[in-house]
Design a protein around this motif. Structure first.
Motif, PDB file in Angstrom:
ATOM      1  N   PHE A   1      78.192 -37.516   7.590  1.00  0.00           N
ATOM      2  CA  PHE A   1      78.341 -37.221   9.024  1.00  0.00           C
ATOM      3  C   PHE A   1      78.821 -38.692   9.664  1.00  0.00           C
ATOM      4  O   PHE A   1      79.278 -38.572  10.699  1.00  0.00           O
ATOM      5  N   GLY A   2      78.503 -39.661   9.128  1.00  0.00           N
ATOM      6  CA  GLY A   2      78.763 -40.921   9.654  1.00  0.00           C
ATOM      7  C   GLY A   2      78.085 -41.008  11.058  1.00  0.00           C
ATOM      8  O   GLY A   2      76.888 -40.724  11.370  1.00  0.00           O
ATOM      9  N   ALA A   3      78.782 -41.632  12.111  1.00  0.00           N
ATOM     10  CA  ALA A   3      78.449 -41.627  13.473  1.00  0.00           C
ATOM     11  C   ALA A   3      78.627 -40.417  14.494  1.00  0.00           C
ATOM     12  O   ALA A   3      78.437 -40.352  15.421  1.00  0.00           O
ATOM     13  N   LEU A   4      78.912 -39.336  13.802  1.00  0.00           N
ATOM     14  CA  LEU A   4      79.190 -38.161  14.503  1.00  0.00           C
ATOM     15  C   LEU A   4      77.719 -37.636  14.908  1.00  0.00           C
ATOM     16  O   LEU A   4      76.733 -37.882  14.318  1.00  0.00           O
ATOM     17  N   GLN A   5      77.991 -37.263  16.318  1.00  0.00           N
ATOM     18  CA  GLN A   5      76.701 -36.647  16.913  1.00  0.00           C
ATOM     19  C   GLN A   5      76.825 -35.115  16.477  1.00  0.00           C
ATOM     20  O   GLN A   5      77.087 -34.194  17.019  1.00  0.00           O
ATOM     21  N   VAL A   6      75.674 -35.117  15.497  1.00  0.00           N
ATOM     22  CA  VAL A   6      75.302 -33.632  14.870  1.00  0.00           C
ATOM     23  C   VAL A   6      73.655 -33.507  15.140  1.00  0.00           C
ATOM     24  O   VAL A   6      72.938 -34.457  14.891  1.00  0.00           O
ATOM     25  N   ASP A   7      73.504 -32.246  15.202  1.00  0.00           N
ATOM     26  CA  ASP A   7      71.906 -31.897  15.465  1.00  0.00           C
ATOM     27  C   ASP A   7      71.549 -31.336  13.790  1.00  0.00           C
ATOM     28  O   ASP A   7      72.453 -31.119  12.990  1.00  0.00           O
ATOM     29  N   GLU A   8      70.197 -30.933  13.701  1.00  0.00           N
ATOM     30  CA  GLU A   8      69.798 -30.536  12.468  1.00  0.00           C
ATOM     31  C   GLU A   8      70.433 -29.150  11.974  1.00  0.00           C
ATOM     32  O   GLU A   8      70.743 -29.017  10.790  1.00  0.00           O
TER      33      GLU A   8
ATOM     34  N   ALA B   1      76.556 -24.302   0.020  1.00  0.00           N
ATOM     35  CA  ALA B   1      76.475 -24.371  -1.298  1.00  0.00           C
ATOM     36  C   ALA B   1      75.273 -23.458  -1.835  1.00  0.00           C
ATOM     37  O   ALA B   1      74.429 -23.068  -0.699  1.00  0.00           O
ATOM     38  N   ASN B   2      75.012 -23.172  -3.016  1.00  0.00           N
ATOM     39  CA  ASN B   2      74.061 -22.240  -3.622  1.00  0.00           C
ATOM     40  C   ASN B   2      74.189 -20.981  -2.747  1.00  0.00           C
ATOM     41  O   ASN B   2      72.992 -20.492  -2.753  1.00  0.00           O
ATOM     42  N   ARG B   3      75.125 -20.463  -2.735  1.00  0.00           N
ATOM     43  CA  ARG B   3      74.968 -19.065  -1.858  1.00  0.00           C
ATOM     44  C   ARG B   3      75.245 -18.094  -3.030  1.00  0.00           C
ATOM     45  O   ARG B   3      75.051 -16.765  -2.664  1.00  0.00           O
ATOM     46  N   THR B   4      75.429 -18.437  -4.413  1.00  0.00           N
ATOM     47  CA  THR B   4      75.573 -17.527  -5.445  1.00  0.00           C
ATOM     48  C   THR B   4      74.629 -17.915  -6.360  1.00  0.00           C
ATOM     49  O   THR B   4      73.803 -18.867  -6.353  1.00  0.00           O
ATOM     50  N   SER B   5      74.698 -17.276  -7.734  1.00  0.00           N
ATOM     51  CA  SER B   5      73.948 -17.780  -8.884  1.00  0.00           C
ATOM     52  C   SER B   5      74.248 -19.203  -9.318  1.00  0.00           C
ATOM     53  O   SER B   5      73.475 -19.791 -10.340  1.00  0.00           O
ATOM     54  N   LEU B   6      75.474 -19.615  -8.876  1.00  0.00           N
ATOM     55  CA  LEU B   6      75.781 -21.045  -9.495  1.00  0.00           C
ATOM     56  C   LEU B   6      75.430 -21.864  -8.891  1.00  0.00           C
ATOM     57  O   LEU B   6      75.138 -22.138  -7.583  1.00  0.00           O
ATOM     58  N   GLN B   7      74.565 -22.873  -9.910  1.00  0.00           N
ATOM     59  CA  GLN B   7      73.849 -24.047  -9.075  1.00  0.00           C
ATOM     60  C   GLN B   7      74.924 -25.166  -8.760  1.00  0.00           C
ATOM     61  O   GLN B   7      75.788 -25.478  -9.413  1.00  0.00           O
ATOM     62  N   CYS B   8      74.429 -25.609  -7.517  1.00  0.00           N
ATOM     63  CA  CYS B   8      75.414 -26.759  -7.176  1.00  0.00           C
ATOM     64  C   CYS B   8      74.432 -28.061  -6.702  1.00  0.00           C
ATOM     65  O   CYS B   8      73.420 -27.796  -6.190  1.00  0.00           O
ATOM     66  N   GLU B   9      75.132 -29.226  -6.972  1.00  0.00           N
ATOM     67  CA  GLU B   9      74.748 -30.415  -6.531  1.00  0.00           C
ATOM     68  C   GLU B   9      74.933 -30.870  -5.450  1.00  0.00           C
ATOM     69  O   GLU B   9      76.129 -30.752  -4.952  1.00  0.00           O
ATOM     70  N   VAL B  10      73.897 -30.904  -4.121  1.00  0.00           N
ATOM     71  CA  VAL B  10      74.087 -30.959  -2.898  1.00  0.00           C
ATOM     72  C   VAL B  10      73.655 -32.331  -2.501  1.00  0.00           C
ATOM     73  O   VAL B  10      72.552 -32.733  -2.748  1.00  0.00           O
ATOM     74  N   ARG B  11      74.418 -33.315  -1.918  1.00  0.00           N
ATOM     75  CA  ARG B  11      74.253 -34.513  -1.691  1.00  0.00           C
ATOM     76  C   ARG B  11      74.391 -34.959  -0.075  1.00  0.00           C
ATOM     77  O   ARG B  11      75.775 -34.652   0.235  1.00  0.00           O
ATOM     78  N   LEU B  12      73.689 -35.260   0.747  1.00  0.00           N
ATOM     79  CA  LEU B  12      73.864 -35.655   2.019  1.00  0.00           C
ATOM     80  C   LEU B  12      73.679 -37.312   2.212  1.00  0.00           C
ATOM     81  O   LEU B  12      72.660 -37.815   1.795  1.00  0.00           O
ATOM     82  N   TYR B  13      74.754 -37.746   2.543  1.00  0.00           N
ATOM     83  CA  TYR B  13      74.868 -39.258   2.942  1.00  0.00           C
ATOM     84  C   TYR B  13      74.570 -39.667   4.110  1.00  0.00           C
ATOM     85  O   TYR B  13      74.994 -39.073   5.148  1.00  0.00           O
ATOM     86  N   ALA B  14      73.466 -40.297   4.456  1.00  0.00           N
ATOM     87  CA  ALA B  14      73.031 -40.593   5.741  1.00  0.00           C
ATOM     88  C   ALA B  14      72.238 -41.724   5.844  1.00  0.00           C
ATOM     89  O   ALA B  14      71.584 -42.358   4.783  1.00  0.00           O
ATOM     90  N   GLY B  15      72.103 -42.755   6.791  1.00  0.00           N
ATOM     91  CA  GLY B  15      71.257 -43.813   7.063  1.00  0.00           C
ATOM     92  C   GLY B  15      71.385 -44.861   6.118  1.00  0.00           C
ATOM     93  O   GLY B  15      72.273 -45.054   5.557  1.00  0.00           O
ATOM     94  N   ARG B  16      70.501 -45.576   5.989  1.00  0.00           N
ATOM     95  CA  ARG B  16      70.478 -46.749   5.163  1.00  0.00           C
ATOM     96  C   ARG B  16      69.322 -46.524   4.034  1.00  0.00           C
ATOM     97  O   ARG B  16      68.137 -46.648   4.641  1.00  0.00           O
TER      98      ARG B  16
END
Length: 337
Positions: free
Chosen positions: A292-299, A309-324
């Motif tokens: 999300f970078g500098a975008l103003q988003v809430d939780e 992701a992960n809405r079916t039986s298929l496993q998904c790698e979920v990665r959230l890039y944030a902060g330092r």
């Protein structure tokens, strides 16, 4: 509670009140449960389903018609025409023309459904006019259902206040808050935002090698903190992946292009943060990275996004890039669905 598989039970097994707020994890089948309920009601009730975006309304019309449920998109409805039993799908902004017509059809039963309620409440509270519109719609409705995967205490209070205004009281037959706890948990990786560019290039390079060797490329969704997508198109072209990808943003893409991206089976999708409001991928990813970078988003926006992701039986790698953070991704918390 959700079923052992993590899905909502049929609405008719727990809806008791005139006004109901359903809080259930993303991926728990709110759309499916609504469609089943609509199938029961569409022969006798006028059902008005409201969502925030055109893309969401397009998705819902498609879901309903696939189940042979009569559905009218708000763009196809001619203002002033008689509303017949069935489902009318509209954006929050266009709800007014249905409410105005229903003033002249007081004998008809009305089921009002407000999807992504955490966003809708904020939308309707932006002005006194839109606030009164929602109040009027709820007073006219025989039953109102709010659906969401995330919500704040303040928004719950506002919905209960709306229920009080519509019904005149807040006894159990007037308002009910049905909260369903998650039944499944998945890993969520949290990565240093400063590594996002290097990680993205490395991933594209690895997929370039897979393609050169005739191997399949894993379905990958990358959500980036901008609507200016040209740099990502150039990156994909550099690694020879342009024909394997779709690139969309809310500002630059038409509703048709967004729907095409949602239904695409191409290995790559690069998107601005528009897939955070209930849009579901027809072909689920095995990798979803979001930044999300500098975008103003809430939780709630973050939760809605990673739960694409992960809405079916298929496993998904979920990665959230944030902060330092540390240089390498690490397990931060469970992704609940």
């Amino acid at each position: 509670s959700l079923t052992p598989e993590g899905y909502l039970p049929p609405f008719n097994t727990f809806l008791q009140a005139r006004n109901t707020l359903i809080l259930a994890p993303t991926g728990s089948g709110k759309t499916t449960a609504f469609c089943s309920y609509a199938l029961e009601k569409c022969q006798t009730d006028i059902i008005v389903y409201a969502a925030q975006t055109i893309a969401l309304t397009n998705q819902m019309v498609q879901e309903l018609r696939q189940r042979q449920i009569p559905a009218v998109h708000y763009r196809s409805y001619r203002t002033g025409h008689v509303l017949l039993p069935g489902v009318y799908v509209t954006t929050n902004k266009s709800l007014k023309k249905f409410v105005e017509k229903l003033k002249t059809q007081l004998s008809e039963r009305l089921l009002l459904v407000i999807d992504e309620a955490h966003v809708a409440i904020d939308d309707f509270m932006q002005s006194e006019h839109s606030n009164r519109l929602l109040e009027e719609a709820m007073r006219r409705a025989n039953q109102t259902i709010f659906m969401t995967g995330t919500i704040t205490d303040l928004q719950v209070r506002k919905i209960s206040d709306l229920g009080l205004t519509a019904s005149g009281s807040l006894v159990s037959t007037d308002f009910e808050f049905c909260e369903f706890t998650p039944a499944r948990n998945y890993r969520l990786l949290w990565a240093d935002a400063q590594r996002f560019g290097a990680d993205l290039v490395a991933l594209m390079r690895s997929h370039q090698v897979l393609k050169a060797n005739g191997q399949s490329i894993p379905r990958t969704v990358v959500i980036v903190p901008t609507s200016k997508m040209r740099p990502y198109q150039l990156l994909l072209e550099h690694f020879g992946l342009q024909d394997d990808a779709m690139v969309v943003s809310r500002l630059e893409a038409s509703p048709q292009a967004i729907e095409e991206a949602r239904a695409s089976n191409r290995p790559w999708l690069v998107s601005s943060p528009l897939f955070s409001l209930g849009l579901n991928f027809v072909h689920p990813p095995v990798r979803l990275w979001t930044h999300f970078g500098a975008l103003q988003v809430d939780e709630s926006q973050i939760v809605q996004t990673v739960n694409r992701a992960n809405r079916t039986s298929l496993q998904c790698e979920v990665r959230l890039y944030a902060g330092r953070l540390d240089a390498l991704p690490y397990d931060y918390l469970d992704q609940q669905v």
